[in-house]
Design a protein around this motif. Structure first.
Motif, PDB file in Angstrom:
ATOM      1  N   MET A   1     100.892 -30.853  80.762  1.00 36.25           N
ATOM      2  CA  MET A   1     100.586 -29.452  80.597  1.00 36.25           C
ATOM      3  C   MET A   1     101.810 -28.636  80.941  1.00 36.25           C
ATOM      4  SD  MET A   1      98.265 -28.629  83.990  1.00 36.25           S
ATOM      5  CE  MET A   1      97.495 -27.288  83.180  1.00 36.25           C
ATOM      6  N   SER A   2     101.791 -27.417  80.536  1.00 36.90           N
ATOM      7  CA  SER A   2     102.881 -26.507  80.858  1.00 36.90           C
ATOM      8  C   SER A   2     102.941 -26.277  82.369  1.00 36.90           C
ATOM      9  CB  SER A   2     102.653 -25.173  80.147  1.00 36.90           C
ATOM     10  OG  SER A   2     103.578 -24.222  80.611  1.00 36.90           O
ATOM     11  N   PHE A   3     104.150 -26.038  82.859  1.00 32.65           N
ATOM     12  CA  PHE A   3     104.336 -25.688  84.270  1.00 32.65           C
ATOM     13  C   PHE A   3     104.097 -24.198  84.514  1.00 32.65           C
ATOM     14  CE2 PHE A   3     107.710 -29.155  84.073  1.00 32.65           C
ATOM     15  CZ  PHE A   3     106.856 -30.130  84.549  1.00 32.65           C
ATOM     16  N   ALA A   4     103.828 -23.424  83.471  1.00 36.72           N
ATOM     17  CA  ALA A   4     103.669 -21.973  83.599  1.00 36.72           C
ATOM     18  C   ALA A   4     102.583 -21.622  84.601  1.00 36.72           C
ATOM     19  CB  ALA A   4     103.344 -21.361  82.232  1.00 36.72           C
ATOM     20  N   GLN A   5     102.803 -20.528  85.285  1.00 41.35           N
ATOM     21  CA  GLN A   5     101.884 -20.054  86.317  1.00 41.35           C
ATOM     22  C   GLN A   5     100.461 -19.877  85.777  1.00 41.35           C
ATOM     23  OE1 GLN A   5     102.520 -19.718  89.567  1.00 41.35           O
ATOM     24  NE2 GLN A   5     100.414 -19.112  89.944  1.00 41.35           N
ATOM     25  N   GLU A   6     100.325 -19.517  84.524  1.00 42.89           N
ATOM     26  CA  GLU A   6      98.989 -19.279  83.967  1.00 42.89           C
ATOM     27  C   GLU A   6      98.113 -20.530  83.958  1.00 42.89           C
ATOM     28  OE1 GLU A   6      98.773 -19.059  79.356  1.00 42.89           O
ATOM     29  OE2 GLU A   6     100.802 -18.370  79.877  1.00 42.89           O
ATOM     30  N   PHE A   7      98.713 -21.705  84.122  1.00 41.34           N
ATOM     31  CA  PHE A   7      97.947 -22.950  84.145  1.00 41.34           C
ATOM     32  C   PHE A   7      97.693 -23.469  85.563  1.00 41.34           C
ATOM     33  CE2 PHE A   7      99.618 -22.888  79.859  1.00 41.34           C
ATOM     34  CZ  PHE A   7      98.514 -23.277  79.114  1.00 41.34           C
ATOM     35  N   SER A   8      98.236 -22.802  86.565  1.00 40.41           N
ATOM     36  CA  SER A   8      98.113 -23.284  87.947  1.00 40.41           C
ATOM     37  C   SER A   8      96.670 -23.399  88.410  1.00 40.41           C
ATOM     38  CB  SER A   8      98.882 -22.380  88.903  1.00 40.41           C
ATOM     39  OG  SER A   8     100.258 -22.489  88.653  1.00 40.41           O
ATOM     40  N   VAL A   9      95.852 -22.403  88.131  1.00 43.38           N
ATOM     41  CA  VAL A   9      94.459 -22.413  88.572  1.00 43.38           C
ATOM     42  C   VAL A   9      93.705 -23.573  87.931  1.00 43.38           C
ATOM     43  CG1 VAL A   9      92.264 -21.147  88.507  1.00 43.38           C
ATOM     44  CG2 VAL A   9      94.374 -19.959  89.121  1.00 43.38           C
ATOM     45  N   ILE A  10      93.895 -23.787  86.648  1.00 45.59           N
ATOM     46  CA  ILE A  10      93.165 -24.854  85.969  1.00 45.59           C
ATOM     47  C   ILE A  10      93.646 -26.219  86.463  1.00 45.59           C
ATOM     48  CG2 ILE A  10      94.510 -25.227  83.850  1.00 45.59           C
ATOM     49  CD1 ILE A  10      90.736 -24.672  83.971  1.00 45.59           C
ATOM     50  N   TRP A  11      94.938 -26.345  86.773  1.00 43.09           N
ATOM     51  CA  TRP A  11      95.456 -27.598  87.322  1.00 43.09           C
ATOM     52  C   TRP A  11      94.849 -27.869  88.702  1.00 43.09           C
ATOM     53  CZ3 TRP A  11      97.413 -32.196  86.920  1.00 43.09           C
ATOM     54  CH2 TRP A  11      98.015 -32.800  88.008  1.00 43.09           C
ATOM     55  N   GLN A  12      94.937 -26.891  89.589  1.00 39.94           N
ATOM     56  CA  GLN A  12      94.484 -27.071  90.971  1.00 39.94           C
ATOM     57  C   GLN A  12      92.970 -27.199  91.103  1.00 39.94           C
ATOM     58  OE1 GLN A  12      96.116 -27.716  93.742  1.00 39.94           O
ATOM     59  NE2 GLN A  12      98.090 -27.594  92.739  1.00 39.94           N
ATOM     60  N   ASN A  13      92.233 -26.441  90.312  1.00 35.86           N
ATOM     61  CA  ASN A  13      90.782 -26.358  90.492  1.00 35.86           C
ATOM     62  C   ASN A  13      89.944 -27.136  89.483  1.00 35.86           C
ATOM     63  OD1 ASN A  13      91.116 -24.586  92.709  1.00 35.86           O
ATOM     64  ND2 ASN A  13      91.434 -22.900  91.278  1.00 35.86           N
ATOM     65  N   ALA A  14      90.582 -27.685  88.463  1.00 35.52           N
ATOM     66  CA  ALA A  14      89.792 -28.401  87.449  1.00 35.52           C
ATOM     67  C   ALA A  14      90.383 -29.766  87.106  1.00 35.52           C
ATOM     68  CB  ALA A  14      89.659 -27.532  86.191  1.00 35.52           C
ATOM     69  N   ILE A  15      91.607 -29.790  86.615  1.00 36.00           N
ATOM     70  CA  ILE A  15      92.178 -31.058  86.151  1.00 36.00           C
ATOM     71  C   ILE A  15      92.388 -32.025  87.311  1.00 36.00           C
ATOM     72  CG2 ILE A  15      94.168 -32.149  85.044  1.00 36.00           C
ATOM     73  CD1 ILE A  15      94.496 -29.537  83.399  1.00 36.00           C
ATOM     74  N   LYS A  16      93.113 -31.583  88.316  1.00 35.80           N
ATOM     75  CA  LYS A  16      93.433 -32.460  89.448  1.00 35.80           C
ATOM     76  C   LYS A  16      92.177 -32.993  90.146  1.00 35.80           C
ATOM     77  CE  LYS A  16      96.603 -32.460  93.391  1.00 35.80           C
ATOM     78  NZ  LYS A  16      97.541 -31.633  94.154  1.00 35.80           N
ATOM     79  N   PRO A  17      91.205 -32.130  90.505  1.00 37.81           N
ATOM     80  CA  PRO A  17      90.002 -32.662  91.148  1.00 37.81           C
ATOM     81  C   PRO A  17      89.159 -33.559  90.237  1.00 37.81           C
ATOM     82  CG  PRO A  17      89.986 -30.239  91.168  1.00 37.81           C
ATOM     83  CD  PRO A  17      91.235 -30.679  90.496  1.00 37.81           C
ATOM     84  N   ALA A  18      89.125 -33.280  88.939  1.00 37.68           N
ATOM     85  CA  ALA A  18      88.362 -34.129  88.019  1.00 37.68           C
ATOM     86  C   ALA A  18      88.960 -35.529  87.972  1.00 37.68           C
ATOM     87  CB  ALA A  18      88.332 -33.517  86.617  1.00 37.68           C
ATOM     88  N   ILE A  19      90.270 -35.613  87.925  1.00 40.37           N
ATOM     89  CA  ILE A  19      90.937 -36.915  87.896  1.00 40.37           C
ATOM     90  C   ILE A  19      90.720 -37.644  89.219  1.00 40.37           C
ATOM     91  CG2 ILE A  19      93.206 -38.048  87.817  1.00 40.37           C
ATOM     92  CD1 ILE A  19      94.018 -35.794  85.783  1.00 40.37           C
ATOM     93  N   LYS A  20      90.888 -36.925  90.318  1.00 45.23           N
ATOM     94  CA  LYS A  20      90.728 -37.539  91.639  1.00 45.23           C
ATOM     95  C   LYS A  20      89.297 -38.029  91.878  1.00 45.23           C
ATOM     96  CE  LYS A  20      94.550 -35.672  94.203  1.00 45.23           C
ATOM     97  NZ  LYS A  20      94.946 -35.487  95.575  1.00 45.23           N
ATOM     98  N   SER A  21      88.319 -37.411  91.239  1.00 43.48           N
ATOM     99  CA  SER A  21      86.928 -37.823  91.426  1.00 43.48           C
ATOM    100  C   SER A  21      86.663 -39.234  90.906  1.00 43.48           C
ATOM    101  CB  SER A  21      85.972 -36.822  90.764  1.00 43.48           C
ATOM    102  OG  SER A  21      86.004 -36.943  89.358  1.00 43.48           O
ATOM    103  N   PHE A  22      87.588 -39.762  90.105  1.00 45.87           N
ATOM    104  CA  PHE A  22      87.471 -41.132  89.597  1.00 45.87           C
ATOM    105  C   PHE A  22      88.350 -42.098  90.391  1.00 45.87           C
ATOM    106  CE2 PHE A  22      85.856 -38.612  86.167  1.00 45.87           C
ATOM    107  CZ  PHE A  22      84.806 -39.371  85.695  1.00 45.87           C
ATOM    108  N   GLY A  23      88.866 -41.626  91.519  1.00 44.50           N
ATOM    109  CA  GLY A  23      89.699 -42.474  92.368  1.00 44.50           C
ATOM    110  C   GLY A  23      91.104 -42.676  91.837  1.00 44.50           C
ATOM    111  N   MET A  24      91.497 -41.843  90.901  1.00 39.06           N
ATOM    112  CA  MET A  24      92.843 -41.941  90.336  1.00 39.06           C
ATOM    113  C   MET A  24      93.717 -40.831  90.914  1.00 39.06           C
ATOM    114  SD  MET A  24      92.067 -42.890  86.332  1.00 39.06           S
ATOM    115  CE  MET A  24      90.980 -41.524  86.001  1.00 39.06           C
ATOM    116  N   GLU A  25      95.005 -41.028  90.823  1.00 44.33           N
ATOM    117  CA  GLU A  25      95.941 -40.013  91.291  1.00 44.33           C
ATOM    118  C   GLU A  25      96.336 -39.127  90.115  1.00 44.33           C
ATOM    119  OE1 GLU A  25     100.349 -39.744  93.340  1.00 44.33           O
ATOM    120  OE2 GLU A  25      99.211 -41.613  93.476  1.00 44.33           O
ATOM    121  N   ALA A  26      96.268 -37.827  90.319  1.00 47.08           N
ATOM    122  CA  ALA A  26      96.665 -36.883  89.282  1.00 47.08           C
ATOM    123  C   ALA A  26      98.134 -36.530  89.498  1.00 47.08           C
ATOM    124  CB  ALA A  26      95.803 -35.628  89.360  1.00 47.08           C
TER     125      ALA A  26
END
Length: 162
Positions: A1-26
């Protein structure tokens, strides 16, 4: 994904936790590393990750406004070339009416709403689960096919040696 600030919230609050919920590292390559390290880390990640999660959403701000980030599209192209489709989870938050480049139009791309990270997290979890299920099903079929092609002596040798 882009490093742009506009994606920070979705990375921190959606993508990263969704991946981690499967025991994987994001993992997302940090924009502050040297450019040669970024490319190496991206290629290594694409080659060794269980799944490759890609957000190809159009940019709403900055120099890429109204476009998909070129670097992200390039990385998706690499992942699509070297990984099976079952290992790719591709998402976008822009309208389905926004045309996709011809090269990726055949890839399954899941829509989500960027303004609702909680809902996006649930959706991402569903997409990841589906991809993992499909990946394991394909791997099982390949293992079964390989096992069927072994003669008894080869199978016994493999079983005896782990």
């Amino acid at each position: 994904m882009s490093f742009a600030q506009e994606f920070s919230v979705i990375w921190q609050n959606a993508i990263k936790p969704a991946i981690k919920s499967f025991g994987m590292e994001a993992n997302r390559v940090d924009a502050k590393t040297l450019s040669t390290e970024v490319v190496t880390q991206i290629l290594d990640g694409i080659a060794h990750a269980t799944l490759v999660f890609v957000d190809i959403s159009e940019m709403k701000t900055g120099k890429w406004k109204g476009q998909r980030n070129g670097n992200v599209m390039y990385e998706l192209g690499i992942a699509h070339a070297v990984r099976p489709d079952t290992d790719l989870v591709v998402v976008r938050s822009d309208s389905d009416r926004t045309p996709l480049p011809f090269d990726v139009a055949g890839i399954q791309i899941h829509p989500y709403t960027r303004s609702n990270p909680a809902n996006a997290r649930t959706q991402f979890g569903d997409f990841i689960k589906s991809a993992l299920d499909e990946r394991y099903k394909v791997m099982s079929l390949l293992e079964e096919r390989a096992n069927d092609r072994l003669d008894r002596a080869s199978r016994n040798l493999m079983l005896a040696n782990g």
